[in-house]
Motif scaffolding. Structure first.
Motif, PDB file in Angstrom:
ATOM      1  N   PHE A  10      -5.166   9.232   3.545  1.00  0.00           N
ATOM      2  CA  PHE A  10      -4.185   8.190   3.221  1.00  0.00           C
ATOM      3  C   PHE A  10      -3.156   8.748   2.238  1.00  0.00           C
ATOM      4  N   GLY A  11      -2.032   8.053   2.163  1.00  0.00           N
ATOM      5  CA  GLY A  11      -0.996   8.440   1.201  1.00  0.00           C
ATOM      6  C   GLY A  11      -0.387   9.778   1.566  1.00  0.00           C
ATOM      7  N   ASN A  12      -0.007  10.518   0.543  1.00  0.00           N
ATOM      8  CA  ASN A  12       0.686  11.773   0.801  1.00  0.00           C
ATOM      9  C   ASN A  12      -0.206  12.790   1.494  1.00  0.00           C
ATOM     10  N   SER A  13      -1.531  12.638   1.358  1.00  0.00           N
ATOM     11  CA  SER A  13      -2.426  13.592   2.037  1.00  0.00           C
ATOM     12  C   SER A  13      -2.221  13.488   3.550  1.00  0.00           C
ATOM     13  N   GLN A  14      -1.958  12.280   4.032  1.00  0.00           N
ATOM     14  CA  GLN A  14      -1.708  12.088   5.465  1.00  0.00           C
ATOM     15  C   GLN A  14      -0.346  12.665   5.868  1.00  0.00           C
ATOM     16  N   VAL A  15       0.649  12.436   4.999  1.00  0.00           N
ATOM     17  CA  VAL A  15       1.995  12.926   5.319  1.00  0.00           C
ATOM     18  C   VAL A  15       2.007  14.460   5.318  1.00  0.00           C
ATOM     19  N   LEU A  16       1.332  15.067   4.341  1.00  0.00           N
ATOM     20  CA  LEU A  16       1.331  16.530   4.231  1.00  0.00           C
ATOM     21  C   LEU A  16       0.689  17.205   5.442  1.00  0.00           C
ATOM     22  N   THR A  17      -0.401  16.616   5.903  1.00  0.00           N
ATOM     23  CA  THR A  17      -1.136  17.253   7.013  1.00  0.00           C
ATOM     24  C   THR A  17      -0.683  16.755   8.379  1.00  0.00           C
TER      25      THR A  17
ATOM     26  N   LEU B 238       5.009   8.345  -1.968  1.00  0.00           N
ATOM     27  CA  LEU B 238       5.249   7.269  -1.004  1.00  0.00           C
ATOM     28  C   LEU B 238       5.669   5.966  -1.673  1.00  0.00           C
ATOM     29  N   GLY B 239       5.576   5.909  -3.000  1.00  0.00           N
ATOM     30  CA  GLY B 239       5.837   4.632  -3.672  1.00  0.00           C
ATOM     31  C   GLY B 239       4.666   3.692  -3.431  1.00  0.00           C
ATOM     32  N   THR B 240       4.837   2.461  -3.872  1.00  0.00           N
ATOM     33  CA  THR B 240       3.717   1.511  -3.771  1.00  0.00           C
ATOM     34  C   THR B 240       3.440   1.092  -2.327  1.00  0.00           C
ATOM     35  N   MET B 241       4.343   1.393  -1.418  1.00  0.00           N
ATOM     36  CA  MET B 241       4.088   1.114   0.013  1.00  0.00           C
ATOM     37  C   MET B 241       2.790   1.761   0.472  1.00  0.00           C
ATOM     38  N   ALA B 242       2.378   2.820  -0.230  1.00  0.00           N
ATOM     39  CA  ALA B 242       1.141   3.517   0.139  1.00  0.00           C
ATOM     40  C   ALA B 242      -0.062   2.575   0.120  1.00  0.00           C
ATOM     41  N   ASN B 243       0.050   1.452  -0.593  1.00  0.00           N
ATOM     42  CA  ASN B 243      -1.093   0.520  -0.663  1.00  0.00           C
ATOM     43  C   ASN B 243      -1.460  -0.056   0.701  1.00  0.00           C
ATOM     44  N   LEU B 244      -0.460  -0.236   1.552  1.00  0.00           N
ATOM     45  CA  LEU B 244      -0.699  -1.057   2.751  1.00  0.00           C
ATOM     46  C   LEU B 244      -1.809  -0.504   3.642  1.00  0.00           C
ATOM     47  N   SER B 245      -1.730   0.772   3.998  1.00  0.00           N
ATOM     48  CA  SER B 245      -2.732   1.309   4.931  1.00  0.00           C
ATOM     49  C   SER B 245      -4.117   1.350   4.277  1.00  0.00           C
ATOM     50  N   ILE B 269       3.680  -0.103  10.028  1.00  0.00           N
ATOM     51  CA  ILE B 269       4.548  -0.431   8.881  1.00  0.00           C
ATOM     52  C   ILE B 269       3.980   0.152   7.582  1.00  0.00           C
ATOM     53  N   SER B 270       3.027   1.054   7.713  1.00  0.00           N
ATOM     54  CA  SER B 270       2.432   1.650   6.504  1.00  0.00           C
ATOM     55  C   SER B 270       3.463   2.536   5.800  1.00  0.00           C
ATOM     56  N   GLY B 271       3.190   2.805   4.540  1.00  0.00           N
ATOM     57  CA  GLY B 271       4.057   3.714   3.787  1.00  0.00           C
ATOM     58  C   GLY B 271       4.126   5.073   4.461  1.00  0.00           C
ATOM     59  N   GLU B 272       2.990   5.514   5.001  1.00  0.00           N
ATOM     60  CA  GLU B 272       2.944   6.827   5.651  1.00  0.00           C
ATOM     61  C   GLU B 272       3.865   6.833   6.867  1.00  0.00           C
ATOM     62  N   ALA B 273       3.781   5.749   7.684  1.00  0.00           N
ATOM     63  CA  ALA B 273       4.611   5.687   8.900  1.00  0.00           C
ATOM     64  C   ALA B 273       6.089   5.603   8.540  1.00  0.00           C
ATOM     65  N   MET B 274       6.398   4.801   7.525  1.00  0.00           N
ATOM     66  CA  MET B 274       7.800   4.669   7.105  1.00  0.00           C
ATOM     67  C   MET B 274       8.345   6.049   6.702  1.00  0.00           C
ATOM     68  N   HIS B 275       7.515   6.793   5.963  1.00  0.00           N
ATOM     69  CA  HIS B 275       7.989   8.076   5.464  1.00  0.00           C
ATOM     70  C   HIS B 275       8.157   9.114   6.559  1.00  0.00           C
ATOM     71  N   THR B 276       7.330   9.027   7.587  1.00  0.00           N
ATOM     72  CA  THR B 276       7.465  10.049   8.622  1.00  0.00           C
ATOM     73  C   THR B 276       8.477   9.656   9.690  1.00  0.00           C
ATOM     74  N   GLU B 277       8.667   8.355   9.856  1.00  0.00           N
ATOM     75  CA  GLU B 277       9.506   7.938  10.993  1.00  0.00           C
ATOM     76  C   GLU B 277      10.868   7.362  10.606  1.00  0.00           C
ATOM     77  N   LEU B 308      12.244  -0.875  -0.843  1.00  0.00           N
ATOM     78  CA  LEU B 308      11.008  -1.524  -0.381  1.00  0.00           C
ATOM     79  C   LEU B 308       9.812  -1.080  -1.209  1.00  0.00           C
ATOM     80  N   GLU B 309       9.064  -2.062  -1.676  1.00  0.00           N
ATOM     81  CA  GLU B 309       7.804  -1.756  -2.357  1.00  0.00           C
ATOM     82  C   GLU B 309       6.691  -2.585  -1.713  1.00  0.00           C
ATOM     83  N   TYR B 310       5.460  -2.338  -2.134  1.00  0.00           N
ATOM     84  CA  TYR B 310       4.317  -2.929  -1.426  1.00  0.00           C
ATOM     85  C   TYR B 310       4.382  -4.445  -1.328  1.00  0.00           C
ATOM     86  N   GLN B 311       4.663  -5.129  -2.429  1.00  0.00           N
ATOM     87  CA  GLN B 311       4.583  -6.592  -2.386  1.00  0.00           C
ATOM     88  C   GLN B 311       5.593  -7.182  -1.400  1.00  0.00           C
TER      89      GLN B 311
END
Ligand code: SF4
Lengths: 95, 601
Positions: A10-17, B238-245, B269-277, B308-311
């Motif tokens: 989760f988090g940046n660990s997911q983005v990095l890999t 990722l900012g607080t969006m990381a909370n969602l997933s 809509i997770s922080g991870e998806a937002m950041h990659t896509e 955008l933040e988690y809340q």
């Protein structure tokens, strides 16, 4: 006897890999978190210093461990069994 | 006094007059600044029983001793009034350059009283206070208002303003500043609207000397370095969006108005998806090294970006059962531009959409519904109608607590608020320390005035007894009150090895005081007691410390795991909490306690 584990990132660990789920297989009867971290380190060197510390085989304090989605655990408390999922997630809960 | 201007600017918008008053050292030694000083000034300036949306409710902006110190994350201010949502204390924090300008004009706090007859925009600078006509700004969004004032006033002015929602007295209207940062919760934007103040702009560069500049310079370097380490990794990446997933995986992400029956997958809509896509950039409040703010370019909207933040992600998405990324980004942007709190707006819509599904909307209200194509469209239209107070929005703008009382038919049981303030994205059936904190918080369902989730996410959380949770919430609230009064950003908290020791030393280096860590902690206790005493004065009783009925009646079932909390479990924890606070079993503060804290009733 093999032990099969899943690591969920989760988090940046997911983005990095670029990985959400990683399957790991250990051909030995007992596995601990250090083994998992070592195996992750071999496959994903980009995690070193960002998520894991390969030298000490531990997570950085910015990440926490969770076993099977239930409760937070310190690495020393975790006993791993075949089929377990280890979640590696950001330790800061704020937001 | 070092670190402070020692001045409060009092503006009466009824008579269009203003004056300076001295700020006594005793007061700031007790209440520091920010939300603590705001609570003190509210107690002084708000008449008992004042109607929140009337001329008698003061609107207070407070800087703090750390503002101007250039320490990381300290460019912050508090906005305080009697909340039109709860009828109790309403305080919210926001950040960036305007905090420096408030202090730069020579004020530690600005207290605005009265109400103007016509729409005005206040300007505070070295000339004093001007009351400019704002009729040309009516109906404009928050960003357009800021931009327009920047054009007319010229360089160096920082503006806080309301959008159409504040003008229309939407009870959960926010105040926006510095390009879209929000003092979001408790409806201070509606209070500003009730005074017919569209905006307030400050320009001032007065430097306040600190007692020991050399020591501060060292601290600045040290904190800057530490703030870029492991303690803030999530916020920086990722900012607080990381909370969602994470919350979704741990089954603590409230969805569908806390029914949590959705089969929807929120991974997209997770922080991870937002950041990659998506195209994501980072932005910082003034003097912040962390930069938790993530600006996402909204797809199919040209180059329009949303902060955008988690809340907001939670409230515009899972809370209303929506997983469409574009809808969430646009809705969040819409709330920011109209000046509405995303949590209360999303929660009120989630409650209303459930009422529609249950078929319990009064016939006469159905006629007020907008036409819509699908759920996403309905949500967007509801938000629009609320901000405009048109059609059904005129009713929903009152918030879920009031409207559910009007409908009745059991809808109060799933109106997800405490004391009238809608609940944030933390699941109280699983997070029991958080459940207690949400129930007892003086400003209603709030996650920020206790940070109690920290305890629930720790490795010991399974073994906590109810009594320990009572004590933990007290600790968390007092600690947060000190943070919100000094003011530090909450995201820097883990950078400190020993928060009270380090903060006391910093405060002493700024002010020249000799406050010790214990005394600083006691300031937190005093501030929370004063906030509670304000609420008691305004009619608080034991029944206000509670959670929505749904939390008790609908357990969360995930396979074999059942997460729940009963009313009696919560009551027990509340008793432990009152006990740890030294209050009576009815939650009243004994007079000896007030005296020991130096609070005069
Ligand atoms: S961490 Fe985020 S909210 Fe806090 S001061 Fe920095 S940019 Fe602002």
């Amino acid at each position: 006897m093999a032990i099969n584990l899943t690591v969920e990132l989760f988090g940046n660990s997911q983005v990095l890999t670029g990985q959400k789920l990683i399957d790991l297989q250990f051909l030995k009867p007992q596995v601990d978190i250090c083994d998992v971290i070592q195996a992750l380190g071999q496959r994903f060197p980009m995690l070193d210093g960002k998520v894991l510390d390969f030298g000490t085989k531990s997570l950085l304090s910015s990440y926490a461990l969770n076993l099977n989605g239930v409760g937070f655990k310190d690495a020393a408390q975790i006993e791993l069994a075949d089929g377990d999922s280890i979640l590696i997630l950001p330790s800061q809960a704020g937001g | 006094m070092f670190g402070y201007n020692n001045k409060i600017l009092i503006i009466d918008v009824s008579s269009k007059s203003w004056k300076w008053e001295d700020l006594e050292e005793d007061v700031v030694r007790d209440f520091i600044g920010g939300s603590g000083l705001g609570a003190y000034l509210l107690y002084q300036h708000c008449p008992i029983g004042a109607e929140p949306l009337s001329h008698s409710n003061p609107l207070i902006f407070c800087a703090s001793p750390l503002v101007g110190s250039k320490l990381t994350t300290t460019s912050k201010f508090a906005v305080v009034s009697k909340s039109p949502q709860t009828g109790f204390i309403g305080d919210s924090l926001s950040s960036s350059s305007i905090a420096l300008s408030i202090k730069g004009v020579g004020a530690d706090a600005v207290v605005i009283t009265g109400a103007s007859r016509e729409w005005i925009s206040l300007v505070v600078d070295k000339e004093g206070v001007r009351f400019n006509d704002a009729s040309n700004l009516l109906g404009t969004t928050t960003s357009a208002t800021e931009k327009s004032l920047m054009g007319t006033l010229g360089k160096g002015y920082d503006t806080a303003c309301i959008g159409p929602a504040g003008e229309n007295l939407v009870r959960f209207a926010s105040i926006s500043n510095d390009g879209g940062r929000q003092a979001g919760r408790t409806g201070n934007g509606a209070v500003m609207g009730s005074k017919k103040i569209k905006a307030i702009s400050f320009k001032g560069h007065k430097k306040i000397p600190s007692f020991d500049e050399n020591a501060l310079a060292k601290t600045r370097i040290d904190l800057n370095y530490k703030s870029l380490g492991e303690a803030t990794e999530k916020y920086r990446t990722l900012g607080t969006m990381a909370n969602l997933s994470v919350f979704e995986r741990l089954k603590i992400l409230p969805t569908g108005n806390f029914r949590n029956q959705s089969n929807k997958d929120f991974q997209n809509i997770s922080g991870e998806a937002m950041h990659t896509e998506e195209k994501v950039s980072t932005s910082h409040c003034a003097n912040c090294t962390i930069g938790c703010e993530k600006l996402i370019t909204i797809p199919n909207s040209g180059s329009e970006k949303v902060r955008l933040e988690y809340q907001s992600l939670f409230a515009m998405g899972p809370l209303v059962g929506i997983s469409d990324r574009e809808t969430i980004l646009k809705s969040s942007k819409f709330c920011d531009e109209s000046g509405m709190d995303t949590i209360s707006a999303g929660s009120t819509c989630a409650w209303f959409m459930e009422c529609m599904q249950k078929g319990i909307i009064p016939e006469s209200w159905l006629k007020l519904l907008p036409r819509y194509d699908n759920e996403e469209d309905l949500f967007a239209q509801l938000l629009r109608s609320i901000a405009e107070r048109s059609g059904i929005g005129d009713i929903l703008a009152e918030g879920s607590a009031r409207v559910s009382e009007a409908i009745g038919l059991g809808s109060q049981e799933f109106a997800m608020h405490v004391k009238g303030l809608e609940m944030p994205g933390y699941e109280p059936r699983s997070l029991h320390t958080m459940a207690l904190a949400l129930a007892v918080s003086t400003r209603g369902a709030c996650h920020n005035r206790s940070s109690a989730y920290e305890y629930d996410f720790s490795s010991d959380s399974d073994g906590y007894k109810q009594s320990s949770r009572g004590r933990m919430v007290v600790e968390g609230e007092d600690y947060s009150a000190v943070m919100d009064s000094l003011i530090w950003c909450k995201f820097v908290r883990r950078v400190f090895d020993n928060f009270y020791d380090e903060s006391a030393e910093i405060l002493n280096n700024i002010t020249g005081w000799d406050i010790d860590p214990k005394q600083l902690a006691q300031c937190g206790e005093r501030i929370n007691n004063l906030k509670k005493q304000f609420n008691i004065r305004e009619g608080w009783n034991r029944s206000h410390d509670n959670l929505p009925k749904r939390i008790f009646s609908d357990p969360l079932i995930n396979g074999e795991k059942v997460s729940s909390i009963s009313e009696s479990e919560l009551d027990n924890m509340i008793e432990y909490y009152y006990d740890a606070r030294g209050w009576t079993s009815d939650g009243i503060i004994p007079s000896e306690k007030l005296v020991s804290l130096g609070i005069k009733s």
